[in-house]
Write an enzyme that holds these catalytic residues in place. Structure first.
Site, PDB file in Angstrom:
ATOM      1  N   ARG A 260      11.281  -0.528  10.598  1.00 12.21           N
ATOM      2  CA  ARG A 260      10.599   0.273  11.659  1.00 12.21           C
ATOM      3  C   ARG A 260       9.938  -0.705  12.962  1.00 12.21           C
ATOM      4  O   ARG A 260      10.378  -1.689  12.779  1.00 12.21           O
ATOM      5  CB  ARG A 260       9.188  -0.310  11.114  1.00 12.21           C
ATOM      6  CG  ARG A 260       8.481   1.541  10.348  1.00 12.21           C
ATOM      7  CD  ARG A 260       7.100   0.917   9.536  1.00 12.21           C
ATOM      8  NE  ARG A 260       6.678   0.340  10.344  1.00 12.21           N
ATOM      9  CZ  ARG A 260       5.552   0.524   9.305  1.00 12.21           C
ATOM     10  NH1 ARG A 260       4.570   0.345   8.664  1.00 12.21           N
ATOM     11  NH2 ARG A 260       3.874  -0.581  10.073  1.00 12.21           N
TER      12      ARG A 260
ATOM     13  N   ARG B 126      -0.326  -7.935  13.502  1.00 14.64           N
ATOM     14  CA  ARG B 126      -1.454  -6.786  12.526  1.00 14.64           C
ATOM     15  C   ARG B 126      -1.919  -7.939  11.790  1.00 14.64           C
ATOM     16  O   ARG B 126      -2.624  -6.860  11.141  1.00 14.64           O
ATOM     17  CB  ARG B 126      -0.409  -6.425  12.454  1.00 14.64           C
ATOM     18  CG  ARG B 126       0.304  -5.181  13.034  1.00 14.64           C
ATOM     19  CD  ARG B 126       1.987  -4.347  12.629  1.00 14.64           C
ATOM     20  NE  ARG B 126       2.002  -4.348  11.318  1.00 14.64           N
ATOM     21  CZ  ARG B 126       3.648  -4.091  10.992  1.00 14.64           C
ATOM     22  NH1 ARG B 126       4.077  -4.368  11.124  1.00 14.64           N
ATOM     23  NH2 ARG B 126       3.331  -3.743   9.745  1.00 14.64           N
TER      24      ARG B 126
ATOM     25  N   ARG C 233      -9.477   0.580   8.349  1.00 12.44           N
ATOM     26  CA  ARG C 233      -9.182  -0.272   8.881  1.00 12.44           C
ATOM     27  C   ARG C 233     -10.790  -1.065   9.906  1.00 12.44           C
ATOM     28  O   ARG C 233      -9.921  -1.999  10.475  1.00 12.44           O
ATOM     29  CB  ARG C 233      -8.219  -0.189   9.310  1.00 12.44           C
ATOM     30  CG  ARG C 233      -6.916  -0.478   9.235  1.00 12.44           C
ATOM     31  CD  ARG C 233      -5.641  -0.204  10.053  1.00 12.44           C
ATOM     32  NE  ARG C 233      -4.696  -1.219  10.150  1.00 12.44           N
ATOM     33  CZ  ARG C 233      -3.310  -0.552   9.275  1.00 12.44           C
ATOM     34  NH1 ARG C 233      -3.726   0.778   9.071  1.00 12.44           N
ATOM     35  NH2 ARG C 233      -2.348  -1.086   8.983  1.00 12.44           N
TER      36      ARG C 233
ATOM     37  N   ARG D  59      12.117  -4.755   5.384  1.00 14.23           N
ATOM     38  CA  ARG D  59      11.947  -3.040   5.089  1.00 14.23           C
ATOM     39  C   ARG D  59      12.415  -2.895   5.348  1.00 14.23           C
ATOM     40  O   ARG D  59      13.369  -2.703   6.797  1.00 14.23           O
ATOM     41  CB  ARG D  59      10.769  -3.087   5.087  1.00 14.23           C
ATOM     42  CG  ARG D  59       9.995  -1.688   4.771  1.00 14.23           C
ATOM     43  CD  ARG D  59       8.754  -1.251   4.827  1.00 14.23           C
ATOM     44  NE  ARG D  59       7.741  -1.568   6.133  1.00 14.23           N
ATOM     45  CZ  ARG D  59       6.301  -2.029   6.731  1.00 14.23           C
ATOM     46  NH1 ARG D  59       5.911  -1.346   5.565  1.00 14.23           N
ATOM     47  NH2 ARG D  59       5.881  -2.358   7.418  1.00 14.23           N
TER      48      ARG D  59
ATOM     49  N   LYS E 242       0.872  -1.297  -0.027  1.00 10.75           N
ATOM     50  CA  LYS E 242      -0.010  -0.348   0.018  1.00 10.75           C
ATOM     51  C   LYS E 242       0.825   1.578  -0.026  1.00 10.75           C
ATOM     52  O   LYS E 242       0.154   2.238  -0.836  1.00 10.75           O
ATOM     53  CB  LYS E 242      -1.331   0.170   0.718  1.00 10.75           C
ATOM     54  CG  LYS E 242      -1.317  -1.517   1.458  1.00 10.75           C
ATOM     55  CD  LYS E 242      -2.659  -0.956   2.901  1.00 10.75           C
ATOM     56  CE  LYS E 242      -1.911  -0.947   3.652  1.00 10.75           C
ATOM     57  NZ  LYS E 242      -0.975  -2.103   4.325  1.00 10.75           N
TER      58      LYS E 242
END
Ligand code: AP5
Length: 216
Positions: free
Chosen positions: A161, A172, A88, A127, A13
């Site tokens: 992160r 998540r 969400r 990431r 996203k």
């Protein structure tokens, strides 16, 4: 044009929203980015959100819808918006309808990125982003062209992160399945959902999204 990009953590996203912002002059409204900025600045919202985000759970609907409303007001009504990571929950979906209606905007598209959850853990734990400009990279799928140097701004500082560890990613994903996936039928009923294969390369996903938007 107002567009929601929907998909579980790591679906792409943020990658695709940032590209659409660059290429189409739309504004990327990422509630995750807004909350991380609040945590970093130590604002009252950031203090409330910090532990919730670290656990991989969802921050309260009122907080995130409030952030989106503020951002929409700052933007004015001439700029198209990509909602990244919002809504969400069903309550957020209804709040978004109200926020858009109050401002004379309509929701034109919802693009669901279809992905294999097992592959997402690999995507997320690999990431990293530029500490200066926020450009996103991946240990295997998207390295800077010159090792250790950001393609966009030339910085040599990168960061990861704190919620990008396997345990938090699993939470998540469970939150996504339980609370976010169930809002898709609301948009299916309006006939505005397009589904794109999010497991293809970043470039192929971009081309598929562009095809959806150009057919509109
Ligand atoms: P948020 O920041 O929204 O995180 P998320 O939804 O978990 O999504 P990610 O940013 O992890 O993934 P992405 O889909 O953007 O993937 P990306 O493009 O980076 O939310 C974080 C937290 O904030 C939540 O857990 C919650 O606590 C809170 N929060 C946020 N919004 C909220 C809301 N509305 N309500 C309540 N709480 C909220 O890609 C991932 C990696 O894969 C990158 O390295 C990228 O380079 C790579 N990649 C991308 N696409 C591909 C591809 N096609 N092939 C190979 N690699 C790819």
């Amino acid at each position: 044009m107002n567009l929601i990009l929907l998909g579980p953590p790591g679906a792409g996203k943020g990658t695709q929203s940032a590209r659409l912002e660059r290429e189409r002059g739309m504004a990327q409204l990422s509630t995750g980015d807004m909350l991380r900025a609040a945590v970093k600045a130590g604002t009252p919202i950031g203090l409330k959100a910090k532990a919730v985000m670290a656990a991989g759970e969802l921050v309260s609907d009122d907080i995130v819808s409030g952030l989106i409303g503020e951002r929409l007001d700052e933007l004015g009504n001439d700029t198209g918006v990509i909602f990244d990571g919002y809504p969400r929950t069903e309550a957020q979906a209804h709040a978004l309808d109200g926020l858009l209606k109050e401002r004379g905007r309509t929701l034109d598209h919802v693009i669901e990125l279809m992905v294999d959850e097992d592959a997402l853990v690999d995507r997320i734990t690999g990431r990293f982003t530029c500490a200066n400009c926020g450009a996103g990279y991946h240990d295997r799928y998207k390295l800077p062209a010159k090792e250790g140097v950001c393609d966009v701004c030339g910085s040599t500082e990168f960061k990861r992160r704190p919620d990008d560890n396997e345990e938090t990613v699993r939470t998540r994903m469970a939150e996504y399945r339980a609370k976010t996936a169930p809002i898709l039928p609301l948009y299916d009923a309006r006939g505005i959902v397009s589904r794109v294969d999010g497991m293809a390369s970043i470039e192929s996903v971009a081309a598929a999204i562009d095809a959806v938007l150009s057919d509109a």
